[in-house]
Design a protein around this motif. Sequence first.
Motif, mmCIF file in Angstrom:
data_model
loop_
_atom_site.group_PDB
_atom_site.id
_atom_site.type_symbol
_atom_site.label_atom_id
_atom_site.label_comp_id
_atom_site.label_asym_id
_atom_site.label_seq_id
_atom_site.Cartn_x
_atom_site.Cartn_y
_atom_site.Cartn_z
ATOM 1 N N CYS A 169 50.433 4.052 7.405
ATOM 2 C CA CYS A 169 50.827 4.230 8.815
ATOM 3 C C CYS A 169 51.973 5.207 8.957
ATOM 4 O O CYS A 169 52.287 5.639 10.064
ATOM 5 C CB CYS A 169 51.165 2.882 9.442
ATOM 6 S SG CYS A 169 52.829 2.310 9.074
ATOM 7 N N CYS B 154 57.160 4.279 6.374
ATOM 8 C CA CYS B 154 58.093 4.222 5.238
ATOM 9 C C CYS B 154 57.924 5.476 4.370
ATOM 10 O O CYS B 154 56.806 5.811 3.963
ATOM 11 C CB CYS B 154 57.820 3.005 4.361
ATOM 12 S SG CYS B 154 57.438 1.508 5.277
ATOM 13 N N CYS C 10 55.991 5.328 0.981
ATOM 14 C CA CYS C 10 54.537 5.183 1.136
ATOM 15 C C CYS C 10 53.930 6.472 1.681
ATOM 16 O O CYS C 10 52.977 7.016 1.116
ATOM 17 C CB CYS C 10 54.253 4.011 2.074
ATOM 18 S SG CYS C 10 52.521 3.773 2.462
HETATM 19 S S1 SF4 Z 1 54.152 0.574 3.368
HETATM 20 FE FE1 SF4 Z 1 55.171 1.297 5.227
HETATM 21 S S2 SF4 Z 1 54.231 3.297 5.665
HETATM 22 FE FE2 SF4 Z 1 52.929 2.242 4.199
HETATM 23 S S3 SF4 Z 1 51.418 1.254 5.493
HETATM 24 FE FE3 SF4 Z 1 53.011 -0.277 5.084
HETATM 25 S S4 SF4 Z 1 54.434 -0.061 6.809
HETATM 26 FE FE4 SF4 Z 1 53.124 1.755 6.816
#
Ligand code: SF4
Length: 430
Positions: A350, A353, A356
């Motif tokens: 998404c 972060c 990620c």
């Molecule tokens: S780790 Fe963070 S960026 Fe990755 S999907 Fe989960 S909330 Fe979204």
Amino acid sequence: MAYPYVHEKEVQIVSRGWGKPRTRTIDGWRELDGYVGFRKALEMGRAAVIEEVKKSGLRGRGGAGFPTGLKWSFMPKEKRGPHYLCCNADESEPGTFKDRELLRWTPHQLVEGCLIGALAIQADHVYIYCRGEFFEANQVLARAVEEAYAAGLAGANILGSGVSIDVTVHQGAGAYICGEETALMSSLEGRRGLPRVKPPFPAAVGAFGRPTTINNVETLCAIPHIVRNGGEWYRQWGTEKSPGTKLFCVSGHVRRPGNYELPLGFPMNELIYDVCGGFEEGRKLKAVIPGGASVPILSADECLACCLDYEGVQKSGSMLGCASVIVMDDRTNIVKQVRRMVEFFAHESCGQCTPCREGTTWLSRILRRIEGGKGTEEDLETLLALGTQMTATTICVLSDSAAVPVASSIQKFRDDYLALIRRGEAVGVV
Ligand code: SF4
Ligand SMILES: Cc1cc2nc3c(=O)[nH]c(=O)nc-3n(C[C@H](O)[C@H](O)[C@H](O)COP(=O)(O)O)c2cc1C
């Protein structure tokens, strides 16, 4: 072959009724003792229902294996406003295709499980968050909910009991991340499906700011049987810590891929060679991902001794997850498989972060480079270091999920990586 193929070692509890269109109707479901469990639950009362589910030892089938009765008991006993139950029907983990079958063949089983769950946690409203691409399942489910209302099993003052429970089927829009429970609730509320930081946990502050429990489709489908027959009955299958049956979604190079309902603790070896018919002539096992794309890969040796329950798979070096068993024979290019999974996670991140958002993209770029014959041995150390920085540093575990197959494949199939690096040429990046 007639659908579904049923192996003699299967124990059909939640999959009973698959392939029979009549089971989709309320009359067909009643012929299989449908709604007997719900009527019994209304007589037992909420506390006794939770105790029975605790006794059964049922663990959540959505991936984490958290005990369902215990999860329900976290909901406030004193009601100070609405409570909600969300059924997670957003199934999109690569290699997973069990909830879709439960939804499209036995929708009343799920509706009954939802009603019992709602009764247990004092939920006024059940939201079934169903993956939008499941067109047939959405239609079948909506019809089942209508039938339940018409029969007085849902809505106000159910069967004159004074209990009122509404049920709504909500269609998701195809984002994998909306299967994560807090993202699911955000999406349900009409906002972007972004995961939220926990705590607060959903039992305290959930959908619309109210106490909420989120349960997987398969978890809720087991509930009517447990309540009807008792928690001890369910324990006749499985192991002490992982009781009951589980749907195993087997895909990959076996002769008979498919969904199989088996007792937990079933040997992986028997699943591959007996239930699924083994491999094509001349082929042999190379690796298995036992629980969907988010869990460590197992080598052939590790698979042979592996028992398919939560503890057994962990002992073998991986996780049962949602029991999506992806089987690979000796033709498999492990680097390519891992790269494809990582690209999935990069696409579905998404983006909230940094570890990620950036990490998944970098992992996939480096893996592509190796696959394309331009990698170096140093890349392997970079991949591992990147994976470490992506683990336990983010809001949800999607980031960890992407790092896990990379690290485990480098550890167990380093030679596959080295062969590509030393060969120095592309092997068909698709
Ligand atoms: S780790 Fe963070 S960026 Fe990755 S999907 Fe989960 S909330 Fe979204
Ligand atoms: C990225 C991500 C995707 C998920 N997708 C699903 C899903 O499609 N279905 C599901 O039931 N659980 C999914 N989960 C797990 C849910 O967050 C939650 O733990 C589960 O629905 C709880 O149900 P259970 O207790 O019955 O297992 C996902 C988790 C993560 C981190």
